[in-house]
Scaffold this motif. Structure first.
Motif, PDB file in Angstrom:
ATOM      1  N   PHE A  24       0.820  -1.213  -0.255  1.00  0.00           N
ATOM      2  CA  PHE A  24       0.176   0.030   0.139  1.00  0.00           C
ATOM      3  C   PHE A  24       0.776   1.275   0.096  1.00  0.00           C
ATOM      4  O   PHE A  24       0.528   2.221   0.088  1.00  0.00           O
ATOM      5  CB  PHE A  24      -0.928   0.018   1.337  1.00  0.00           C
ATOM      6  N   GLU A  25       1.965   1.236   0.232  1.00  0.00           N
ATOM      7  CA  GLU A  25       3.053   2.353   0.344  1.00  0.00           C
ATOM      8  C   GLU A  25       4.309   2.372  -0.382  1.00  0.00           C
ATOM      9  O   GLU A  25       4.659   1.194  -0.822  1.00  0.00           O
ATOM     10  CB  GLU A  25       3.479   2.626   1.716  1.00  0.00           C
ATOM     11  N   ASP A  62      -1.242  12.182   1.964  1.00  0.00           N
ATOM     12  CA  ASP A  62      -0.753  10.833   1.349  1.00  0.00           C
ATOM     13  C   ASP A  62       0.768  10.617   1.385  1.00  0.00           C
ATOM     14  O   ASP A  62       1.271   9.738   1.136  1.00  0.00           O
ATOM     15  CB  ASP A  62      -1.210  10.585  -0.096  1.00  0.00           C
ATOM     16  N   ARG A  80       1.551   6.784   0.143  1.00  0.00           N
ATOM     17  CA  ARG A  80       0.854   5.839  -0.245  1.00  0.00           C
ATOM     18  C   ARG A  80       0.616   5.506  -1.559  1.00  0.00           C
ATOM     19  O   ARG A  80       0.845   6.558  -2.611  1.00  0.00           O
ATOM     20  CB  ARG A  80      -0.630   6.634  -0.160  1.00  0.00           C
TER      21      ARG A  80
END
Length: 110
Positions: A24-25, A62, A80
């Motif tokens: 996710f990152e 983000d 993100r």
């Protein structure tokens, strides 16, 4: 009047890279060639979450605050991923090509 001359970040660094920090990152790593340059960037807040968000066209929320690691003259920034790694439409499963927007950054030389 003082004129600040800027140069491409690629002239000031040994390493600019990206990689996954889980699905996710992304993590962006910047390693400066000279300690004085690293200190200037750190002291003058030249590499901030807002600046990275602007380069990547994402909301500042983000992007995490940059982490500066003095012994290595390095900055690590986690953000993100726009798409989950391996999801439909993801074109870079490993996140290894996501450093490209950083290459357009210009900074003052120490």
């Amino acid at each position: 009047m003082t004129v600040t001359v800027t140069v491409p970040i690629t002239e000031l660094t040994d390493v600019i890279r990206s990689k996954n920090a889980g699905p996710f990152e992304l993590t962006l790593d910047v390693v400066f060639t000279e300690h004085a340059q690293y200190e200037l960037v750190k002291r003058e807040s030249l590499l901030t979450r807002g600046r990275v968000a602007e380069l990547y066209g994402v909301p500042p929320d983000d992007v995490a605050e940059p982490v500066f690691y003095d012994p290595a003259r390095a900055v690590k920034i986690t953000m993100r991923r726009p798409l989950v790694s391996g999801d439909v439409g993801d074109t870079d499963v490993y996140g290894a090509q996501q450093h490209a927007p950083l290459l357009s950054l210009r900074l003052p030389r120490a």
